[in-house]
Design an enzyme around this catalytic site. Sequence first.
Site, mmCIF file in Angstrom:
data_model
loop_
_atom_site.group_PDB
_atom_site.id
_atom_site.type_symbol
_atom_site.label_atom_id
_atom_site.label_comp_id
_atom_site.label_asym_id
_atom_site.label_seq_id
_atom_site.Cartn_x
_atom_site.Cartn_y
_atom_site.Cartn_z
ATOM 1 N N GLU A 1 -1.322 -5.450 8.871
ATOM 2 C CA GLU A 1 -0.533 -4.914 9.972
ATOM 3 C C GLU A 1 -1.172 -5.217 11.321
ATOM 4 O O GLU A 1 -2.401 -5.235 11.444
ATOM 5 C CB GLU A 1 -0.382 -3.399 9.805
ATOM 6 C CG GLU A 1 0.329 -3.001 8.518
ATOM 7 C CD GLU A 1 0.416 -1.493 8.317
ATOM 8 O OE1 GLU A 1 0.940 -1.077 7.269
ATOM 9 O OE2 GLU A 1 -0.040 -0.739 9.200
ATOM 10 N N LYS B 1 -1.170 -9.318 3.051
ATOM 11 C CA LYS B 1 -0.392 -8.863 4.201
ATOM 12 C C LYS B 1 -1.221 -7.852 4.973
ATOM 13 O O LYS B 1 -1.874 -6.996 4.376
ATOM 14 C CB LYS B 1 0.933 -8.229 3.771
ATOM 15 C CG LYS B 1 1.791 -7.739 4.961
ATOM 16 C CD LYS B 1 3.200 -7.371 4.538
ATOM 17 C CE LYS B 1 3.286 -6.051 3.821
ATOM 18 N NZ LYS B 1 2.917 -4.908 4.707
ATOM 19 N N ASP C 1 -0.989 -6.024 -0.084
ATOM 20 C CA ASP C 1 -1.344 -5.406 1.200
ATOM 21 C C ASP C 1 -2.854 -5.187 1.304
ATOM 22 O O ASP C 1 -3.484 -4.733 0.340
ATOM 23 C CB ASP C 1 -0.655 -4.039 1.340
ATOM 24 C CG ASP C 1 0.676 -4.124 2.057
ATOM 25 O OD1 ASP C 1 0.936 -5.133 2.734
ATOM 26 O OD2 ASP C 1 1.467 -3.163 1.939
ATOM 27 N N GLU D 1 9.373 -4.068 10.784
ATOM 28 C CA GLU D 1 9.765 -2.775 10.230
ATOM 29 C C GLU D 1 10.263 -1.823 11.303
ATOM 30 O O GLU D 1 9.614 -1.616 12.329
ATOM 31 C CB GLU D 1 8.599 -2.122 9.473
ATOM 32 C CG GLU D 1 8.976 -0.781 8.864
ATOM 33 C CD GLU D 1 7.972 -0.250 7.859
ATOM 34 O OE1 GLU D 1 8.200 0.872 7.334
ATOM 35 O OE2 GLU D 1 6.969 -0.936 7.586
ATOM 36 N N ASP E 1 0.833 -1.203 0.000
ATOM 37 C CA ASP E 1 0.000 0.000 0.000
ATOM 38 C C ASP E 1 0.869 1.255 0.000
ATOM 39 O O ASP E 1 0.356 2.372 -0.105
ATOM 40 C CB ASP E 1 -0.996 0.006 1.163
ATOM 41 C CG ASP E 1 -0.344 -0.067 2.536
ATOM 42 O OD1 ASP E 1 0.898 -0.181 2.613
ATOM 43 O OD2 ASP E 1 -1.092 -0.021 3.533
ATOM 44 N N SER E 2 2.180 1.077 0.034
ATOM 45 C CA SER E 2 3.113 2.187 -0.158
ATOM 46 C C SER E 2 2.946 2.788 -1.549
ATOM 47 O O SER E 2 3.449 3.882 -1.821
ATOM 48 C CB SER E 2 4.560 1.710 0.033
ATOM 49 O OG SER E 2 4.811 0.536 -0.721
#
Length: 264
Positions: free
Chosen positions: A115, A113, A83, A181, A44-45
């Site tokens: 978080e 993925k 993501d 991270e 999602d970056s």
Amino acid sequence: MEKVTAPVITGKKGKEKISMLTAYDFVTAGIVDDAAVDIALVGDSLGQIILGYSTTVPVTIEEMIHHAKAVVRAAKHALVVVDMPFLSYQVSVEEAKRNAGRMVKESGAEAVKLEGGVRMKKTIKAIVDMDVPVMGHIGLTPQSVYRMGGYKVQGKGPEARKLIEDAKAVEEAGAFSVVLECVPRQLAKEITELLSIPTIGIGAGPDCDGQVLVFHDVMGLSGSFRPKFVKASADLRKSMTDAIKTYIDEVKEGVFPDDEHSFH
């Protein structure tokens, strides 16, 4: 080359370091895949790198699926992980299951993925129970940037114990790997040795089972912004700028197109 799968990644633990790079489109995914990277992450970056947002928070499911489709078309070897964007899995477990299923079904990606550690344990397990492989992500979680007060190293001092518990929760929930991270090197080493699933570091030192970076950072395309943990392997921004300047000059001078580049 053999197609990489989630079980293949898990099986590399303690045997072979894992390489992961982001990919957001067909061309870069093809380049990454040709180089035989293990995992192509549709992160999602892309919100910041491709779409120009200031954070990853505004990214939508539709945007993630759109870019993941392009990556999947090019990735014949790499495992494609996509993501889950903000608000696609935090509201409820049922909604998270539905969105994870939709993202895999519509994009063709082979894993998702998300978080979070302890607080996301039930969600990870529920998605895994649907037979959708899940990669965890703890430490600095960009979707939590407002709560964290910026992009800061996580797990220092008393926070270390919480991060260890997060890592255990991700593993217990059935994730096949976990991203660490911006975590102090020694803590990342401790977590890596503690878990039976691979850890993939970004700003977490060399002792993780693998590493991930943003494609554009590695290629030197991100300009002057360069986090401490990034090592650029090329300076393509300068090369591309020089090439474009050459094109502009040749057009203005009437040198291009010449006879060779014209139809007869």
